[in-house]
Structures are given as C-alpha cells and as structure tokens.
Design an enzyme around this catalytic site. Structure first.
Site, PDB file in Angstrom:
ATOM      1  N   SER A 236      -0.791 -35.173  -7.685  1.00  0.00           N
ATOM      2  CA  SER A 236      -1.579 -34.562  -6.819  1.00  0.00           C
ATOM      3  C   SER A 236      -2.426 -33.438  -8.044  1.00  0.00           C
ATOM      4  CB  SER A 236      -1.209 -33.855  -5.496  1.00  0.00           C
ATOM      5  OG  SER A 236      -0.167 -32.862  -6.142  1.00  0.00           O
TER       6      SER A 236
ATOM      7  N   ASP B 282      11.997 -36.171 -13.694  1.00  0.00           N
ATOM      8  CA  ASP B 282      12.081 -34.611 -13.462  1.00  0.00           C
ATOM      9  C   ASP B 282      11.677 -34.178 -15.075  1.00  0.00           C
ATOM     10  OD1 ASP B 282      12.781 -31.948 -14.046  1.00  0.00           O
ATOM     11  OD2 ASP B 282      14.595 -32.383 -13.070  1.00  0.00           O
TER      12      ASP B 282
ATOM     13  N   CYS C 288       0.604 -31.369 -17.050  1.00  0.00           N
ATOM     14  CA  CYS C 288       0.320 -30.683 -15.720  1.00  0.00           C
ATOM     15  C   CYS C 288       1.229 -30.035 -14.634  1.00  0.00           C
ATOM     16  CB  CYS C 288      -0.894 -31.532 -14.979  1.00  0.00           C
ATOM     17  SG  CYS C 288      -2.400 -31.646 -15.762  1.00  0.00           S
TER      18      CYS C 288
ATOM     19  N   SER D 288      -1.774 -20.919 -17.688  1.00  0.00           N
ATOM     20  CA  SER D 288      -2.561 -20.208 -16.572  1.00  0.00           C
ATOM     21  C   SER D 288      -3.241 -19.010 -17.085  1.00  0.00           C
ATOM     22  CB  SER D 288      -1.495 -20.039 -15.477  1.00  0.00           C
ATOM     23  OG  SER D 288      -2.211 -19.287 -14.547  1.00  0.00           O
TER      24      SER D 288
ATOM     25  N   TYR E 229       6.419 -16.388 -13.191  1.00  0.00           N
ATOM     26  CA  TYR E 229       5.459 -17.379 -13.529  1.00  0.00           C
ATOM     27  C   TYR E 229       4.621 -16.837 -14.722  1.00  0.00           C
ATOM     28  CZ  TYR E 229       1.141 -20.429 -12.489  1.00  0.00           C
ATOM     29  OH  TYR E 229       0.230 -21.054 -12.925  1.00  0.00           O
TER      30      TYR E 229
END
Length: 255
Positions: free
Chosen positions: A15, A58, A87, A150, A163
């Site tokens: 996704s 995984d 990703c 990110s 994160y």
C-alpha cells in the site's frame, strides 16, 4: 539507468508509497518484486502481471529478505537486480514522560528503531551485495538504492523521539553508503516525505492530519503517493543524483 526491462525490488509494497512506486515502475516496463508483511502484495502482483512477483517478508529478517533478493535476481535474468526502493516502516508516537508521570516504553522505542533503521540497513546490505555482481550498464551503473526517510528526521515533533531518531539514522547512512558503494557503481539516495496520504497517516487523529495539511505552504494539501513514485523514478533515471536526501514536502517545516 533505464526503467524499462529492468528489475526493481520494492518494500512496503502492499500500500501507500511502495504500492504507488511499484505501479509506476511496472507501467514503465519494469519487472518488480513486491515485499511486505501484508498479503495485499499478492493481489497487487497479480494485477501487475507476470513481470511482478510477491514476497511476504519481514524486512528485519536476514533470511526472509535474502530469499526476496534471490527472487529478484532470478527475475532479472542476465541483468540481475537493478534497484531497490525501500518504503517499509512504522510510525510511533510516545512522550518520554506521559501525563501520569510514567516513562516511555523502552520495548516500543526499540521496535521502531529496529524496523525503521536496522531494517533499512538489512535491505541495503543485501541489495548492495546483489547489485555488486551485476555487469555495468551502458552508463557504467550497476544499481541504485532509494531509501525512505522523513522530514521528522529534521523537524521532529513532540512524541516523535523514536520515529525521528530512526529516520535520522536513515539520513545519516545515505552519504557514507553512497561513498562506499561508489566503487561498485551503485548509487544511494533517500527521499524524506512530508505529510502524505498513506495508511500510516490513518494512525494519526483526523484533526491533527487536517492541521498538518493546512500548514503545507504549497500545494496546501497532503502529498500523494504517486508524487513519491514520480520522484523515485526520476532518481533512477538521473545518474547525478547520489548521496543526497531530497525533501518532498511542499515546503512544510514541522513545529
């Protein structure tokens, strides 16, 4: 590097950013190996046709990822594996001290770092070993690795210690990996997305998502997975893009 008739391995491909990238590369004539823990990759591979293979893996597992890379190399035939777009990852939010005075959960922190950072290293090392065996193409390249960082690596918000740290680690690996792999003619890049319409965003409260979208200078909306895929393709075909992290964020700077 060309996309047509080349083979690429994409993680997190069930996704979001990974699926959009797989669809774009397949539409451009590439063969793709789709990796994810979610069995949605099986349906996507079936839809993309015989040039697509699904692997339920995984990313933190050396054995499972090695099997996925073996699949990709076999699919690529004489050209082997040309590129990896990594990703897969998780988002986590936890304050160091919660409202009741309790410290953050160490196991949760370690899980985030293990998936986002150690998992990225695992994918990179196996990708490099596979592509180093390739014969150089007409431009002298053997392969390209594109990781997903990110903007939290630079502008982490309250509650994003795990994160942000994990994505900052991805940023930190980009240049040394590019320098090391230059002798193998393998490029290493990273994309640092801003706020994007992905399943990961669904884990954040709707009012917070709308506030984030409103803070994007232009275009004033969440990013689309197709825009990430477009940049990934541009990185593949432009040989001068190497050792860099590209922010893909509409100009937003997190507070």
């Amino acid at each position: 590097m060309q996309v047509k008739e080349r083979t690429f391995l994409i993680t997190g491909a069930a996704s979001g950013l990974g699926a959009a990238t797989a669809e774009r590369l397949a539409a451009a004539g590439a063969k793709v190996v789709l990796c994810d823990l979610n069995d949605g990759v099986t349906a996507l591979a079936a839809r993309l046709g015989e040039g697509a293979k699904a692997c339920l893996v995984d990313i933190t597992s050396a054995e499972q990822m090695q099997q996925a890379f073996d699949t990709a190399v076999a699919l690529g035939g004489e050209r082997g594996l040309s590129g990896v777009i990594h990703c897969a990852g998780v988002v986590s939010v936890a304050k160091l001290v919660d409202r009741d005075g309790n410290p953050a959960d160490l196991v949760s922190y370690a899980r985030t770092v293990n998936i986002n950072l150690v998992g990225t290293f695992n994918v990179m090392r196996l990708a490099a070993a596979a592509m180093a065996k390739n014969s150089p193409d007409d431009s002298g390249e053997r392969g390209v690795i594109i990781n997903t960082a990110s903007i939290a690596a630079f502008d982490g918000q309250v509650g994003q210690c795990a994160y942000s740290a994990s994505k900052a680690g991805v940023v930190g690996m980009s240049l040394p990996a590019a320098r090391e792999l230059s002798r193998h003619a393998i490029r290493v890049m990273a994309i640092a997305p801003g706020v994007f319409e992905t399943p990961m965003m669904s884990e954040i409260p709707e009012d917070a998502v709308q506030a984030l979208a409103a803070n994007v200078p232009f275009p004033k909306r969440l990013g689309k997975a197709e825009e990430f895929a477009q940049l990934a393709e541009q990185i593949i075909v432009n040989p001068m893009l190497n050792g860099e992290v590209i922010r893909l964020d509409g100009g937003i700077r997190m507070q």
